[in-house]
Design a protein around this motif. Structure first.
Motif, short mmCIF file in Angstrom:
data_model
loop_
_atom_site.label_atom_id
_atom_site.label_comp_id
_atom_site.label_asym_id
_atom_site.label_seq_id
_atom_site.Cartn_x
_atom_site.Cartn_y
_atom_site.Cartn_z
N THR A 158 -1.66 -1.64 4.03
CA THR A 158 -1.68 -1.72 5.50
C THR A 158 -1.50 -3.17 5.96
O THR A 158 -1.51 -4.08 5.15
CB THR A 158 -3.02 -1.19 6.07
OG1 THR A 158 -4.08 -2.06 5.64
CG2 THR A 158 -3.29 0.23 5.62
N GLY A 159 -1.34 -3.34 7.27
CA GLY A 159 -1.29 -4.68 7.83
C GLY A 159 0.08 -5.03 8.38
O GLY A 159 0.27 -6.11 8.92
N ASP A 210 -0.15 3.32 9.17
CA ASP A 210 0.33 2.01 8.76
C ASP A 210 0.81 2.07 7.30
O ASP A 210 1.95 1.65 6.98
CB ASP A 210 -0.85 1.02 8.94
CG ASP A 210 -0.44 -0.43 8.77
OD1 ASP A 210 0.67 -0.70 8.29
OD2 ASP A 210 -1.27 -1.31 9.11
N TYR A 243 -5.59 1.00 1.73
CA TYR A 243 -5.83 -0.22 2.51
C TYR A 243 -4.90 -1.37 2.13
O TYR A 243 -4.41 -2.09 2.99
CB TYR A 243 -7.30 -0.65 2.38
CG TYR A 243 -7.67 -1.69 3.40
CD1 TYR A 243 -7.81 -1.34 4.74
CD2 TYR A 243 -7.88 -3.01 3.04
CE1 TYR A 243 -8.14 -2.29 5.70
CE2 TYR A 243 -8.21 -3.97 3.98
CZ TYR A 243 -8.33 -3.60 5.31
OH TYR A 243 -8.66 -4.52 6.25
#
Lengths: 352, 352
Positions: free
Chosen positions: B47-48, B145, B44
Motif C-alpha cells: 500500500t501507499g 490500494d 500492507y
C-alpha cells in the motif's frame, strides 16, 4: 491522581448551593481529567435525581431559542415540595474545535436569561482529546445533578454521530426540526429520528410547516409503536423502506412510549407549555415503566467504556515515551511495519 | 487470531487483479476484525501508492452525483505508464445504523457506472461497534490500494464529527456545498471548512449561487494562506470572528496550499475537468512540499490509537465475563459505586 484542585471546601460549597463553588468546580472539570475524576468521585453518591434532557437537531432549526424558552418554562414549575425547578443548560459543540462559538452562544443566552440564579448555563467545545468532550459533558452533568439541579438540558449543535451520542445519554431526547428544509429533511431523519422521544417542529408559523409535519407523521405512522420499527425515506426521488431494529422496549409488559410530535414557535413562546407537559409525561412514563433504570444502566455502560479507554491511553502515554511512539508511527507510515504489528509491540510494552 | 478466512490464494488473486477476490476480501474485512487484521497484515507492504480523496459536505449538496462524475473523469485520465486510472469508491454513512441506505446508494450508482471494470464501488454503514466503522473503512481503503487502485474516493454522508474524522484521513479533502442553504451554511462551515483542501460549490446553476460563493470567498479571503486562520461567522444575525489555529503548515519553507474554490453542476458534468485538475495539483503539491509524508504519519497515528483501543476492549471482553461487567454496570447505575472506582476494578482484573 492527586494533582487536582478539587477540595472538600469546594465540594461542600457546591452542595450547599454556592453558585461560585459550582462554577469553579465545572471549570476545573473541563480543564483536566484528574479534576473531573476527583469531582465525580466526591459527588457521585449525590447524583441520580435530575431529569436529563438531550436536545439535538439540524443547524437552523432554532434549537438555542427553544432551549431558552424551555428553561424559562421549567423555572415556572415546581417540584413535589413546591420549590421552583432549578435548570442547568449545557451547550455542547463537538463539531467545533473552537471555544469561540461556545462563548458566543453564552453571551446571547446571558442576555436572555440573565439575573435568574435558578438557571445555570455552560457552553462546551472540544477538548481536543479523543472522546474528551463526551467525558467532560458527562462529568458536568453529574456536577449539576449533585448541585441539586432538577432539570438539565444538554443542547448539541449539529446533527452528526457525536451529537447523537451525547444527546442519546439523556433520559429524554428531543429532536428539533424546522419546516422547509425540503428533500434533505429525509436524509437527516434516517440517523436521528430513532433516538427521539419527542419530535419538535419549531418555526411552526412558516407556511411550509404542514408538509414537514405530514412527512414526520408519516414516519411515525409507519412506526406506530414509536420505537425503531422500519420506516420509509425518499432517496433520489424514490421511496425506499429502511429496515427497523428493536432495542427500545421497556421491561415487562408496560405499553411503549409513543414518540410525541410537538409544534412550537420558540421566538413567540408558542407551544412551549405543551412541550414541557410532554417532557414531564415522558419522565413519568420512564419511571413507571422501569425504563428510567434501563437508560441509567445503558448510560453507565457507555461511560465505563469511555473511561476505560481514556485510562488505557493515559497508561500508554506514561509507559511508552512520545519519542518512541513517534518512531513507530513513522515506521508504519513508511510501510516498514504494519499497524497491527505496531499495536502488538505497544501492547507488549505495557505489560498486558 | 487464526479464526479468519483470508488465505494466500485470495491475497494472490487480489494482487493479480481479480475483482472477484477483491470483492470477497472486502466482504470479509467488513465482517470481522480478525479478517481485517489478516488482510491488512498480508497487504500492507503493497500500500501507499493510491491517492486517497475524502469527500464530505451537507446532505442535499449532491455529493453522490459529484462522486460519480469524478470517478468517470479520473477513468479518462492516465498514469505515468499511459494506463487509465483505476478508481475505487467507498461510501460511508456513520450516521445510519442501517445497511439499507448503503445498499440503496449502491444500486443508484451501479446504474450509472455499471460495466466499467476499472471502477469498484463499496458502501459501508455502521458496524455497531465503537470506532468499528472508521477501522473497517481504513482497512477497505488499504485493500483497494494494494489491489492497485490509483484513486480512492471516500464519500461520507452527513457532516458531523465522525464524517469529518473519516474524510480527514484522506490525502486530499473536498468539502461540497450547494447554494441556497441560507444562514445555516455559516454554522455548518465552522466545523468543516477548515479541513477542506478544495471547496466545491455544486449545483452552481442555481440563482442563489453567487451569494454562497461570495460567503465562501469571504471566509477564504479572511484566511488567505488557506489554512486555519481566523474567520468570521454570522450567528444570530451578528458577525463574529472565530479565532484561528495553525496545524497545517508544510515542512520547511514551501509555500502553503491555498484552499481552492471550484464551481460544478455535477448533473450536467460542468466544472468536473477543472475540479479533477485541482485534485491532481493538490497531489503534486503534497508530494513536492513533503506534506504527503506528514499526512501519512498523522493517519498512521490515528490508526494506531484506534487499533489499540479496539484491542484493549477485546482483551477486556476476554478477561471479564459479560455477566460480571453487567453487575458492575448495575452497581454504577444504582450509585453503589462511582464509575472511576468501577474502572479501577476492571483495570485491575486485566492485570495491567
Amino acid at each position: 491522581m492527586r494533582d487536582n484542585q478539587i477540595n472538600d471546601a469546594l465540594i461542600a460549597g457546591l452542595r450547599q448551593g454556592s453558585r461560585r463553588a459550582l462554577a469553579r468546580v465545572i471549570t476545573l472539570v473541563e480543564r483536566s481529567r484528574a479534576d473531573a475524576e476527583a469531582a465525580v468521585r466526591a459527588l457521585y453518591a449525590h447524583t441520580g435525581r435530575a431529569h436529563v434532557i438531550g436536545i439535538t437537531g439540524s443547524p437552523g432549526s432554532g434549537k438555542s431559542t427553544l432551549v431558552n424558552e424551555l428553561a424559562k418554562a421549567f423555572r415556572a414549575r415546581q417540584d413535589a415540595h413546591g420549590r421552583p425547578f432549578q435548570v442547568g443548560i449545557v451547550a455542547v459543540d463537538p463539531s467545533s474545535p473552537f471555544t469561540g462559538g461556545a462563548l458566543l452562544g453564552d453571551r446571547v443566552r446571558m442576555r436572555d436569561l440573565a439575573g435568574d440564579a435558578g438557571i445555570f448555563i455552560r457552553s462546551m467545545a472540544t477538548r481536543g482529546q479523543l472522546g474528551g468532550l463526551a467525558e467532560a459533558t458527562a462529568a458536568v452533568v453529574k456536577v449539576l445533578d449533585a448541585a441539586d439541579f432538577d432539570i438539565i438540558l444538554i443542547e448539541t449543535v449539529g446533527a452528526g454521530q457525536a451529537e447523537v451520542d451525547i444527546a442519546g445519554t439523556a433520559h429524554t431526547v428531543l429532536v428539533i426540526e424546522a419546516p422547509g428544509m425540503g428533500d434533505e429533511i429525509q436524509t437527516i431523519k434516517a440517523g436521528i429520528l430513532e433516538i427521539a422521544d419527542i419530535l419538535v417542529v419549531n418555526k411552526a408559523d412558516r407556511p411550509s410547516k404542514s408538509s414537514t409535519v405530514k412527512a414526520l407523521q408519516m414516519m411515525l405512522h409507519l412506526n406506530p409503536t414509536g420505537t425503531r420499527a422500519g420506516y420509509e425515506i425518499r432517496h433520489h426521488g424514490q421511496l425506499m423502506t429502511v429496515p427497523g431494529h428493536d432495542n427500545g422496549s421497556p421491561p415487562g409488559d408496560h405499553p411503549r412510549w409513543e414518540t410525541a410530535l410537538c409544534e412550537t414557535v420558540a421566538t413567540e413562546g408558542v407551544g412551549i407549555t405543551a412541550l414541557v407537559d410532554h417532557i414531564q409525561h415522558h419522565r413519568a412514563y420512564l419511571q413507571e415503566s422501569g425504563e428510567w433504570r434501563v437508560r441509567e444502566q445503558e448510560r453507565s455502560r457507555q461511560e465505563l467504556n469511555h473511561l476505560l479507554q481514556a485510562r488505557f491511553m493515559a497508561h500508554l502515554a506514561a509507559v511508552v515515551p512520545e519519542s518512541q511512539r513517534q518512531e513507530l508511527i513513522a515506521a508504519v507510515a513508511a510501510r516498514h511495519i504494519d499497524p497491527y504489528a505496531a499495536v502488538a509491540q505497544l501492547y507488549a510494552r505495557m505489560g498486558v
